[in-house]
Write a protein that holds these residues in place. Structure first.
Motif, PDB file in Angstrom:
ATOM      1  N   GLY A 151       0.828  -1.207   0.000  1.00  0.00           N
ATOM      2  CA  GLY A 151       0.000   0.000   0.000  1.00  0.00           C
ATOM      3  C   GLY A 151       0.852   1.242   0.000  1.00  0.00           C
ATOM      4  O   GLY A 151       2.041   1.209  -0.342  1.00  0.00           O
ATOM      5  N   LEU A 152       0.246   2.366   0.374  1.00  0.00           N
ATOM      6  CA  LEU A 152       0.947   3.649   0.367  1.00  0.00           C
ATOM      7  C   LEU A 152       0.674   4.403   1.662  1.00  0.00           C
ATOM      8  O   LEU A 152      -0.472   4.465   2.133  1.00  0.00           O
ATOM      9  N   TYR A 153       1.734   4.993   2.211  1.00  0.00           N
ATOM     10  CA  TYR A 153       1.611   5.905   3.349  1.00  0.00           C
ATOM     11  C   TYR A 153       1.358   7.313   2.804  1.00  0.00           C
ATOM     12  O   TYR A 153       1.986   7.728   1.824  1.00  0.00           O
ATOM     13  N   VAL A 154       0.455   8.045   3.451  1.00  0.00           N
ATOM     14  CA  VAL A 154       0.112   9.405   3.030  1.00  0.00           C
ATOM     15  C   VAL A 154       0.342  10.343   4.215  1.00  0.00           C
ATOM     16  O   VAL A 154      -0.087  10.048   5.335  1.00  0.00           O
ATOM     17  N   PHE A 155       0.995  11.491   3.956  1.00  0.00           N
ATOM     18  CA  PHE A 155       1.419  12.373   5.033  1.00  0.00           C
ATOM     19  C   PHE A 155       1.010  13.821   4.756  1.00  0.00           C
ATOM     20  O   PHE A 155       1.331  14.387   3.705  1.00  0.00           O
ATOM     21  N   GLY A 156       0.308  14.422   5.729  1.00  0.00           N
ATOM     22  CA  GLY A 156       0.046  15.856   5.722  1.00  0.00           C
ATOM     23  C   GLY A 156      -0.792  16.336   4.564  1.00  0.00           C
ATOM     24  O   GLY A 156      -1.682  15.650   4.050  1.00  0.00           O
TER      25      GLY A 156
END
Length: 606
Positions: free
Chosen positions: A469-474
């Motif tokens: 998957g993907l990490y999403v930040f801010g």
């Protein structure tokens, strides 16, 4: 509806729970209606023939075809201890299982022997996540003995990622030639010297020379001899004089040919850096006298090094592949660019690639399988794009992609298993920002887009791809009430967020993945993975820009601030190019800076 219309119509009933699990548990605990008994080392376990046959081909054959194990209503089991049999039956009847590192190998062996595939799979998954340098060769034997490809793959990947440590002792002698070849042929090998790869091959062969000498030539085809330095070539020559079984082939090569003949560097021959390209400085300096600043950050040493920049480039988007970094688009003095550039860590030079068909800025931009993908963005100030295109680096040709379902700019972008993800983004500006509440997924194979909704909208976030998957930040998220900020063109309906979350491969948020909030609300920050850690550099909110650096490793409970900051004179930096760059270690880089006699291969004497 008439009776005739209803005739022949199939009505599907909603399934109701049958209480099967509870019923089986009760029958198992009370030994009710048992019609077969399993015997392990003299201890008896009353069971149900139909249930065992349903979950195990082994028991099915015993009950249907008979066999030496079956004696009346008893099955004599060999090689399965009573405690393991008890755990297996508890899993079959109750689906309950408490695994430990000590129990899992024994249970995996028992499940394999009795052909209980679901239990094998569960145990294999547990073992694969608990492999270490200390037990990897034990796990290797287990995988080979029970023909478990998933467990074998996990073991070989650990050996590749820990090559020097794993091959210090003689335990690796038990590897067969095919598995050793798989390890030493990998680009991901964590080894700083190719001589070390040759020495491992030599030790493996000499551990059983009569049996293994025939494999020497085949294994040496995976050794990248052009990566030997002068001193390493001397060591190799001395070793060959000792054994007298190989001839070396040499050739005079310059740097580019030597690199081509090497096929690729090993992962351990690089040192990961973070490249920050300050494309905003051109807003403050005349282009004729000031180039774009580019600095390289080495996280372990927390040190910065200035690298050559580019002129006439602002607000471009950035992506990378190993030792190459790519920039596309940008704007200066309201002129939007189609330019694309490649930075080469071997030469420390920029090369201009074929230009995009459409000028763009604030777009999605990723690399995958020797292609660059540029999607959406702006083609003029607040003129949103739905067009997308890809560049084949082999043919240097741009090809149109399927249009996005709608115009989109400022998305977070990432790529995972031949799918491109555009997360969030802005879909337009009317009297305020319009937020995209979802994920767009592009399937490379079919050239199609899929939309997946999210509960909230955001744009100008950062994203990093992980294994699943993907990490999403801010980023900026929508606020309920609009207000006027100083110098704003429209009322502000956005504010920075500290929120981070994880999106799975299907584009859905996985709330079971814990990510700590950012230390401060940030949008338009540089977000990259470097080694095992994820870094967030710089960024902005509606009041100011920042130049602090934070890092986090999955599993940690908080973000850590680095001692160093981004070296800019302004108060901070945002909307800049940022990517991971693998730079060759100095002793490797110098091999490609001169023309010299190079060992190309070692072949067995006939």
């Amino acid at each position: 509806m008439s009776t005739s219309q209803k005739r022949g119509q199939v009505t599907k009933l909603k399934p109701r729970p049958l209480g099967l699990k509870e019923g089986l548990t009760e029958m198992y605990q009370g030994e009710l209606l048992c019609d077969i008994t399993l015997v392990a080392e003299g201890q008896k376990f009353p069971c149900h023939r139909a249930l065992l046959a349903a979950v195990s081909p082994y028991f099915r054959d015993v009950f249907i075809k008979g066999g030496k194990e079956l004696e009346g209503t008893e099955v004599q089991l060999q090689g399965v201890s009573p405690s393991i049999m008890q755990n297996i039956l508890k899993y079959i009847y109750t689906e309950e299982l408490a695994l430990t590192p000590e129990l899992a190998p024994l249970l995996f062996t028992g499940a394999s022997q009795l052909q209980i595939t679901p239990l094998q799979t569960v145990c294999c998954g547990f073992l694969a996540t608990h492999i270490s340098i200390q037990n990897c060769f034990e796990m290797y034997s287990l995988a080979r003995q029970h023909h478990s490809q998933p467990l074998l793959h996990a073991v070989l990947q650990l050996l590749i990622n820990n090559f020097d440590r794993a091959f210090e002792e003689d335990n690796f002698f038990q590897l067969d030639s095919a598995d050793l070849a798989t390890v030493i042929s990998s680009d991901d090998l964590e080894v700083a010297s190719e001589l070390r790869v040759y020495q491992v091959v030599r030790r493996w062969v000499q551990s059983e020379p009569r049996k293994r000498s025939s494999f020497l030539g085949e294994l040496l085809r995976h050794v990248r001899f052009p990566l030997f330095g002068p001193e390493e070539q001397d060591v190799l020559q001395a070793d060959l004089e000792r054994w007298g079984d190989l001839d070396l082939e040499r050739k005079v090569m310059d740097g580019p040919e030597r690199l081509q003949q090497s096929r690729a560097l090993r992962q351990g021959m690089y040192k990961p850096h973070i490249l920050c390209i300050d494309t905003q400085i051109c807003e403050y300096q005349p282009l004729e006298s000031e180039e774009t600043h580019m600095n390289c950050y080495e996280p372990q040493a927390e040190s910065w090094e200035k690298l050559p920049g580019l002129k006439a480039l602002t607000h471009s988007c950035c992506t990378s592949n190993g030792d190459r970094v790519y920039l596309s688009g940008g704007v200066h003095k309201n002129v939007y660019s189609t330019a694309v550039f490649e930075f080469n860590a071997f030469t420390n030079h920029w090369l201009q690639l074929p230009s995009m068909v459409v000028p763009r800025v604030a777009h999605g931009f990723v690399f995958d399988h020797q292609k660059l993908y540029a999607m959406g963005g702006w083609c003029r100030f607040q003129s949103f794009l739905s067009l997308a295109e890809s560049l084949d680096l082999a043919t240097e040709t741009w090809t149109p992609m399927a249009k996005l379902p709608f115009a989109l700019s400022h998305p977070a972008s990432g790529v995972l298993r031949q799918k491109v993800y555009l997360l969030g983004g802005a879909t337009g500006i009317s009297n305020h920002w319009l937020f995209h509440k979802g994920v767009l997924i592009y399937e490379m194979a079919s050239n199609t887009w899929t939309q997946v909704p999210l509960a909230t909208g955001f744009f100008a976030a950062g994203a990093v791809a992980a294994e699943n998957g993907l990490y999403v930040f801010g980023g900026y998220t929508e606020k309920k009430f609009e207000d006027w900020e100083e110098r704003a063109l429209v009322p502000e309906n956005r504010h920075g967020t500290r929120k981070c979350f994880f999106v799975n491969e299907a584009g859905k948020v996985n709330f079971n993945v814990a990510i700590p909030k950012l230390r401060r609300a940030l949008a338009n920050a540089g977000v990259v993975r470097c080694g095992k850690r994820i870094y967030v550099l710089g960024g902005e909110d509606l009041t100011q820009r920042y130049k602090a650096i934070y890092s986090w490793q999955p599993g940690e409970s908080r973000w850590h601030r680095a001692g160093a900051e981004i070296p800019v004179l302004r108060e901070g930096i945002s909307r800049f190019g940022c990517a991971t760059l693998l730079r060759p270690k100095p002793h490797i880089l110098q091999l490609f800076q001169v023309t010299s006699v190079v060992v190309t291969s070692a072949v067995p004497k006939s």
